[in-house]
Design an enzyme around this catalytic site. Structure first.
Site, PDB file in Angstrom:
ATOM      1  N   HIS A 107       0.882  -1.174   0.000  1.00 29.57           N
ATOM      2  CA  HIS A 107       0.000   0.000   0.000  1.00 29.57           C
ATOM      3  C   HIS A 107       0.920   1.225   0.000  1.00 29.57           C
ATOM      4  O   HIS A 107       2.032   1.157   0.530  1.00 29.57           O
ATOM      5  CB  HIS A 107      -0.828  -0.066   1.289  1.00 29.57           C
ATOM      6  CG  HIS A 107      -1.902   0.953   1.415  1.00 29.57           C
ATOM      7  ND1 HIS A 107      -1.659   2.255   1.767  1.00 29.57           N
ATOM      8  CD2 HIS A 107      -3.243   0.860   1.250  1.00 29.57           C
ATOM      9  CE1 HIS A 107      -2.808   2.916   1.819  1.00 29.57           C
ATOM     10  NE2 HIS A 107      -3.782   2.094   1.511  1.00 29.57           N
ATOM     11  N   ASP A 115       3.140  -4.740   8.024  1.00 31.10           N
ATOM     12  CA  ASP A 115       1.890  -3.994   7.920  1.00 31.10           C
ATOM     13  C   ASP A 115       0.762  -5.016   8.031  1.00 31.10           C
ATOM     14  O   ASP A 115       0.504  -5.771   7.092  1.00 31.10           O
ATOM     15  CB  ASP A 115       1.867  -3.253   6.576  1.00 31.10           C
ATOM     16  CG  ASP A 115       0.496  -2.671   6.245  1.00 31.10           C
ATOM     17  OD1 ASP A 115      -0.457  -2.877   7.030  1.00 31.10           O
ATOM     18  OD2 ASP A 115       0.372  -2.023   5.188  1.00 31.10           O
ATOM     19  N   GLN A 161      -4.429  -5.560   6.899  1.00 28.79           N
ATOM     20  CA  GLN A 161      -5.375  -6.447   6.215  1.00 28.79           C
ATOM     21  C   GLN A 161      -5.351  -7.860   6.780  1.00 28.79           C
ATOM     22  O   GLN A 161      -6.034  -8.741   6.264  1.00 28.79           O
ATOM     23  CB  GLN A 161      -5.052  -6.497   4.709  1.00 28.79           C
ATOM     24  CG  GLN A 161      -5.162  -5.171   3.995  1.00 28.79           C
ATOM     25  CD  GLN A 161      -6.597  -4.661   3.917  1.00 28.79           C
ATOM     26  OE1 GLN A 161      -7.567  -5.384   4.157  1.00 28.79           O
ATOM     27  NE2 GLN A 161      -6.747  -3.386   3.584  1.00 28.79           N
ATOM     28  N   LYS A 202     -10.369  -1.224  10.518  1.00 27.78           N
ATOM     29  CA  LYS A 202     -10.585  -2.382   9.646  1.00 27.78           C
ATOM     30  C   LYS A 202     -10.967  -3.604  10.478  1.00 27.78           C
ATOM     31  O   LYS A 202     -11.184  -4.689   9.963  1.00 27.78           O
ATOM     32  CB  LYS A 202      -9.320  -2.678   8.836  1.00 27.78           C
ATOM     33  CG  LYS A 202      -8.946  -1.541   7.870  1.00 27.78           C
ATOM     34  CD  LYS A 202      -7.919  -1.994   6.891  1.00 27.78           C
ATOM     35  CE  LYS A 202      -7.130  -0.853   6.267  1.00 27.78           C
ATOM     36  NZ  LYS A 202      -7.883  -0.077   5.285  1.00 27.78           N
ATOM     37  N   CYS A 208      -4.686   2.593  -3.600  1.00 32.79           N
ATOM     38  CA  CYS A 208      -3.438   3.087  -2.999  1.00 32.79           C
ATOM     39  C   CYS A 208      -2.298   2.101  -3.233  1.00 32.79           C
ATOM     40  O   CYS A 208      -1.453   1.892  -2.347  1.00 32.79           O
ATOM     41  CB  CYS A 208      -3.601   3.341  -1.502  1.00 32.79           C
ATOM     42  SG  CYS A 208      -4.635   4.736  -1.151  1.00 32.79           S
TER      43      CYS A 208
END
Lengths: 160, 413
Positions: free
Chosen positions: B121, B198, B201, B224, B362
């Site tokens: 991202h 990261d 997700q 999220k 993104c």
């Protein structure tokens, strides 16, 4: 299909999306500008030739984008060809007014000819930028003289 | 098995019509919706318990401080960190990554290398580009293979003794690919590099155990994860955190201040300048409680079945290409339709009450790799159903009908 969608994706729009007019790079142009819509990745170049009398003798575009942006660009080129710089800028003003203002005059809409059908885009606020993208680029091409960096690079004719 | 219809009832926003059609929300990878429990907890906290945190002597302030610290402990357990002082509250994943980029990178030797991947991202690309300019570092990347998995052979080649940090996503927000972190982290550690993950997700979809992964930094956002926006965390191993300089300065992160000089507080407060979004922290805690009650293993099992079903159904739609077909995926599915731009698909689906995301998500480098301007992305949360997938398929066929032009071309002018 609901009416709103029917109005948005009219046959003329779909036709110009699939078979855009003046969809090529103008090898020798007096001006060129780049327009990008960050939201969805619409990415176009507009090329034009302005003669010494300030008449747009040729105008083309190339790039990738959605049906609204591409058909708007295609119809724009057909309308603008042969117009003076001044007339083109006025038409741009008219087109953007039609999509963003409530007080756009009938006269204004009439001079836009078949581009009047983009009035339905107004009901889809998020798509207004798609329809106006090429007009903003046209304005840039008519008001600046420099040719943008990377002009015409990687501009494929077809959507993938 | 989890009952999505019952779960859906717990999300007030999902029980409504959009353009006169029942809402089908397929955009949870951008942000998930919030259950009643989270909304209620935040609202009651604001009504009866709110005050600023830290250093307050009055009752409400102490209560608010305790409650926020309890959430920190909850998060520690949620990702199995060793200590709650390894959990730093941030605005979200982006701020967490920026904190590492501009704190950890300060002390790196010029010429050190940072490795990212082609599927990141923008929030895990741009901070590193800027940090590299600022601290004279070199940025490298691991390419993505056509099926959406990382080219691990290339990784082995670019990993050198100069590599200081590998910054990598746990799961791709576009392709859905779950990266084989264990292997990547072990390799990095062998040459002495640190690894930042990261996890934005990943955490909504399966159990994450930072000690087992042995990553050095882990970042994710609450929004999220069925919690409020504006809050997230940075996890960092304690021994690393102790050596890191602060990234932002102000109240709350100090020990003593004179007009000339300041000494800083110990972690985690050293990295938490300014008043945090207190009610969001409370909501974050409620969201974790909500998820844990259902159980991440249940969520993972259900969502895996759902995404496999969606794959089977969607790939039967003619002229459709799925972008990202890795073996291990979270419930994210990107696709393109031949000759129909993603933006047009998004508008038509919206009129059917179906919320999807269209665009570059993104992740422009990934779009450049696949040479596409944009994709349509559907992403599932624990409230989505098999039935919704069927409705989506019908709607996609409608898209094709609306956008089709049966006539032959007219002559060019």
């Amino acid at each position: 299909m609901n009416n709103r969608l029917e109005n948005l994706y009219q046959e003329t729009i779909l036709e110009h999306n699939k078979y855009p007019k003046n969809f090529k790079k103008l090898e020798k142009c007096s001006s060129c500008a780049h327009g990008v819509n960050q939201l969805c990745g619409d990415d176009y170049y507009v090329y034009l030739n302005l003669d010494k009398n300030n008449i747009i003798t040729d105008i083309t575009f190339q790039g990738v984008g959605c049906a609204i942006s591409k058909s708007s660009a295609s119809l724009m080129t057909t309308l603008i060809k042969g117009k003076t710089r001044e007339e083109a800028l006025n038409l741009k003003e008219c087109f953007i007014n039609m999509l963003t203002q409530n007080n756009c005059s009938q006269q204004c809409k009439t001079c836009l000819g078949s581009l009047k059908l983009f009035e339905s885009v107004k009901k889809f606020p998020v798509r207004v930028k798609c329809a106006t993208l090429i007009w903003r680029a046209l304005e840039k091409a008519l008001t600046t003289t420099s040719i943008p960096k990377g002009e015409g690079i990687n501009q494929k004719g077809d959507q993938k | 098995m989890l009952n999505p219809k019952e779960i859906k009832k717990k999300f007030p926003i999902l029980n409504q019509k959009i353009h006169e059609k029942p809402l089908i929300y397929l955009d949870s990878a951008a942000s998930s919706q919030k259950p009643q429990q989270v909304i209620r907890k935040m609202s009651s906290f604001l009504r009866t318990d709110y005050a600023n945190v830290h250093r307050g002597v009055h009752y409400l302030s102490q209560q608010a401080t305790d409650k926020c610290e309890q959430v920190r402990e909850k998060i520690q357990k949620f990702i199995n960190a060793q200590s709650s002082s390894e959990i730093i509250f941030t605005k979200g994943t982006t701020e967490s990554i920026n904190t590492v980029a501009f704190s950890y990178c300060q002390s790196l030797k010029p010429g050190s290398e940072i490795i990212i991947t082609e599927m990141e991202h923008h929030s895990n690309i741009v901070p590193w580009q800027i940090a590299c300019q600022k601290y004279n570092l070199t940025l490298k990347h691991i390419p993505v293979l056509t099926n959406g998995e990382l080219d691990l052979k290339a990784y082995t080649k670019i990993l050198t003794k100069n590599t200081a940090l590998v910054a990598i996503t746990h799961a791709s927000n576009v392709l859905g690919t779950i990266n084989p972190l264990k292997q990547i982290i072990t390799q990095a550690h062998l040459i002495g590099a640190k690894v930042l993950v990261d996890g934005a997700q990943a955490v909504p979809h399966f159990k994450v155990n930072v000690q087992e992964l042995d990553c050095d930094f882990y970042c994710f956002s609450s929004h999220k994860l069925y919690g409020p926006s504006g809050i997230g965390i940075l996890y960092a191993k304690k021994n690393i955190l102790d050596t890191l300089p602060p990234f932002q300065f102000g109240g709350g992160m100090i020990e003593t201040v004179t007009l000339d000089k300041t000494t800083f507080a110990e972690p985690p407060l050293r990295f938490e300048a300014g008043t945090p979004p207190i009610e969001a922290i409370i909501g974050f805690g409620a969201a974790i409680q909500f998820i844990e009650k259902i159980g991440l293993d249940n969520i993972h099992r259900y969502e895996t079945a759902l995404i496999q079903y969606a794959h089977q159904k969607i790939k039967k739609v003619s002229d459709l290409q799925i972008i990202g077909t890795a073996e291990h995926k979270v419930s994210v599915l990107s696709f393109v339709l031949k000759n129909i731009h993603a933006h047009d698909i998004g508008t038509i689906l919206d009129q059917e009450g179906i919320a999807v995301r269209v665009g570059h998500h993104c992740a422009q480098p990934l779009m450049q790799k696949y040479q596409i301007p944009a994709t349509v992305r559907i992403s599932f949360g624990l409230y989505n159903t098999f039935e919704e997938v069927d409705i989506l398929i019908q709607a996609l066929n409608k898209v094709k009908k609306i956008m089709s032009l049966p006539k032959s071309p007219k002559g060019d002018d």
